[in-house]
Design an enzyme around this catalytic site. Structure first.
Site, PDB file in Angstrom:
ATOM      1  N   ASP A   1       0.617  -1.313   0.021  1.00  0.00           N
ATOM      2  CA  ASP A   1      -0.155   0.060   0.104  1.00  0.00           C
ATOM      3  C   ASP A   1       0.749   0.981  -0.084  1.00  0.00           C
ATOM      4  OD1 ASP A   1      -2.750   0.928   0.249  1.00  0.00           O
ATOM      5  OD2 ASP A   1      -2.053   1.878   2.189  1.00  0.00           O
TER       6      ASP A   1
ATOM      7  N   GLU B   1       1.981  -0.141  -4.852  1.00  0.00           N
ATOM      8  CA  GLU B   1       1.191   0.959  -5.453  1.00  0.00           C
ATOM      9  C   GLU B   1       1.767   2.312  -5.480  1.00  0.00           C
ATOM     10  OE1 GLU B   1      -3.191   3.099  -4.144  1.00  0.00           O
ATOM     11  OE2 GLU B   1      -1.778   2.546  -2.433  1.00  0.00           O
TER      12      GLU B   1
HETATM   13  C1  GLC Z   1      -4.349   3.155  -0.532  1.00  0.00           C
HETATM   14  C2  GLC Z   1      -5.282   2.140  -0.846  1.00  0.00           C
HETATM   15  C3  GLC Z   1      -6.653   2.746  -0.323  1.00  0.00           C
HETATM   16  C4  GLC Z   1      -6.503   3.337   1.155  1.00  0.00           C
HETATM   17  C5  GLC Z   1      -5.016   4.149   1.273  1.00  0.00           C
HETATM   18  C6  GLC Z   1      -4.932   4.459   2.653  1.00  0.00           C
HETATM   19  O1  GLC Z   1      -4.476   4.035  -1.451  1.00  0.00           O
HETATM   20  O2  GLC Z   1      -5.524   1.528  -1.948  1.00  0.00           O
HETATM   21  O3  GLC Z   1      -7.705   2.067  -0.638  1.00  0.00           O
HETATM   22  O4  GLC Z   1      -7.474   4.186   1.495  1.00  0.00           O
HETATM   23  O5  GLC Z   1      -4.086   3.556   0.594  1.00  0.00           O
HETATM   24  O6  GLC Z   1      -4.193   3.192   3.240  1.00  0.00           O
END
Ligand code: GLC
Length: 532
Positions: free
Chosen positions: A206, A269
């Site tokens: 994440d 991500e």
């Molecule tokens: C990332 C996740 C999202 C979440 C954020 C905070 O972007 O994909 O769903 O709200 O991180 O953890």
């Protein structure tokens, strides 16, 4: 690149990743929220799609203020989803079906309920104080600087007891961990080891590009392109809170932890332009993430020209960087691609995702053509929506609704008499897995035909990619290896195009369900795969 290379590719290069949002896949406990037993029961369906890995959004212990992206214990399962024993059973069943298991690792922040943060709140002298990011008020009082949260409002919240502010790039209940502290890194790495020892094959990491912040804590500059109505976080540029050199170091350390085990992987991500994205793969002697998520298909204008230009430059840049490419059309933070691109382009997009060079990630339900569900105001639960009522696009509930399994009550997601946590789509009685299973012309069976082609034609996996000139509105490319050449023709528009020799060959698959003769014109919104 030849087909012999396909044999050497790792599972995360040759296979497809399938993302499950656990709250919405299958509720077997009858509380309206999906769970591990439900997912395990549905795994044969997942395997039938021809995918290789299942990525579960977070299932760890959490107060669920951000639906699991606020972790209160990195080494336990939330009771809402089941137990560690349920998890072990899930892993065993996945492996029996030859599916890899990927978990969602959330290292940038914990929940404020985590024991570490509770201890940090005990005061400046507490042992865990430095596990989070604290600042004194600005001179004269108030916020330490202008940094903003992704969910609107300041990225700082005052801890009244100590008079200091703590940093949170998301909700105040998601305090940022201090990755500069080696003890934090060790504890977070131990969580990875814990799950790998339990058989986990990989992680989606994440917001990995946010791990470190610049320690001068300077104000971020304003974004001149921001328009009112857009999320407040976009009103600033983020030179001090994103993509810091220290983050790259921490990821190299994280990679070394994965490499303590055989054949594991992580996908990060990362929302960044390609020049900043590809460096996250690292170099031959200092590897970083196996795949830095490429979200550009989601973010760019949907025209044949834009997509071709991007695919050409990304493919070339990936080769130059020694990075394996990957492609994404949807996830739990983005509106469903069927809704974004329209029904007519749905199969064109699906074909593109599964035939470009690189690992595709598929979001649950996209294989049956699920679309965004309009959420009545009194059913909105996503904090990004609730905190930013003036930015209607910010809400993520529409793309998180329950999987549509059949025409029964609650679409087969949850038993009769329960209220699913988010509403079920209005058309679930007709748009569902059971209805599509039996229909050879369904979206589900089109998806399976695409994954079957990938298995039958290794050129679609390890072969080279080359785009070919075609009329505006048409994106054409070849995939080639020792076993042959396939041509992919994608019509982004509503006109018929006579493509001459380019359309020559045997049709392996057409999105319109028939088998056009060699050289036949490409019809409106048609996707076609040919063998030369
Ligand atoms: C990332 C996740 C999202 C979440 C954020 C905070 O972007 O994909 O769903 O709200 O991180 O953890």
């Amino acid at each position: 690149m030849t087909s012999s290379l396909t044999g050497e590719l790792k599972w995360w290069q040759s296979g497809i990743i399938y993302q499950i949002y656990p709250r919405s896949f299958q509720d077997d406990s009858g509380d309206g929220v999906g769970d591990l037993r439900g997912i395990t029961r549905r795994l044969p369906y997942v395997a039938s799609l021809g995918v290789k890995a299942v990525w579960l959004s977070p299932i760890f212990k959490s107060p669920m203020r951000d639906f699991g992206y606020d972790v209160a214990d990195y080494c336990d399962i939330d009771p809402l989803f089941g137990t560690l024993a349920d998890f072990d059973a899930f892993v065993a069943e996945a492996h029996r079906l030859d599916l890899k298991v990927m978990l969602d690792y959330v290292p940038n922040h914990s929940s404020s309920d985590h024991a570490w943060f509770q201890e940090a709140l005990q005061g400046k002298g507490s042992e865990k104080r430095d596990w989070y990011v604290w600042r004194d008020p600005a001179e004269g009082g108030g916020l330490p600087n202008n940094w903003k949260s992704f969910f609107g409002g300041p990225a700082w919240t005052l801890d009244e007891a100590s008079g200091q502010y703590y940093l949170h790039q998301f909700l105040p209940s998601q305090p940022d961990l201090n990755w500069r502290n080696p003890a934090v890194r060790q504890a977070m790495f131990d969580a990875l080891r814990f799950w790998m020892r339990r058989g986990v094959d990989g992680f989606r990491v994440d917001v990995i590009w946010l791990l470190a912040e610049d320690d001068r804590y300077l104000d971020e500059p304003e974004n001149p392109d921001w328009q009112p109505g857009q999320p407040e976080h976009w009103s600033l540029l983020h030179p001090y809170t994103q993509d810091q050199p220290e983050t790259h170091e921490y990821i190299r350390e994280m990679r070394a932890v994965l490499d303590e085990f055989d054949d594991r992987m992580m996908v990060g991500e990362i929302y960044l332009p390609v020049e900043q994205l590809l460096p996250y793969s690292g170099t031959e002697d200092a590897r970083m993430v196996h795949l830095p998520f490429n979200f550009h298909l989601i973010l760019m204008p949907w025209t044949a020209g834009d997509v071709r230009r991007f695919a050409d430059s990304y493919d070339a840049a990936s080769l130059a960087a020694g990075a394996w490419p990957n492609w994404v059309l949807g996830n739990h933070d983005q509106h469903r691609f069927r809704s974004r691109l329209g029904d007519a382009q749905y199969r064109v997009a699906q074909t593109l995702l599964l035939t470009l060079r690189g690992t595709p990630t598929v979001y649950y339900g996209d294989e049956i053509g699920m679309h965004d569900v309009e959420i009545p105001a009194d059913r909105i639960v996503d904090p990004a929506a609730l905190q930013q009522p003036d930015s209607p696009e910010a809400g993520r509930d529409p793309e998180r609704t329950p999987m549509q399994w059949d025409a029964g009550v609650n679409a087969g997601f949850s038993a009769d008499g329960t209220t699913p946590w988010l509403p079920i789509a209005d058309d679930a009685a007709t748009l569902n897995v059971a209805a599509q299973e039996g229909d050879p012309a369904s979206d589900l069976n089109y998806f399976r035909a695409l994954t079957r082609l990938r298995h039958e034609h290794p050129a679609l996996i390890g072969g080279t990619y080359r785009s070919v000139d075609a009329p505006d509105d048409v994106f054409a490319f070849t995939r080639q290896d020792d076993s042959g050449t396939l041509t992919v023709l994608l019509n982004f528009g509503a006109q018929t195009h006579d493509l001459g020799d380019l359309a020559g060959g045997e049709t392996l698959l057409s999105s319109l369900g028939d088998q056009p003769a060699s050289g036949a014109a490409l019809r409106p919104n048609e996707a076609r795969i040919l063998r030369a």
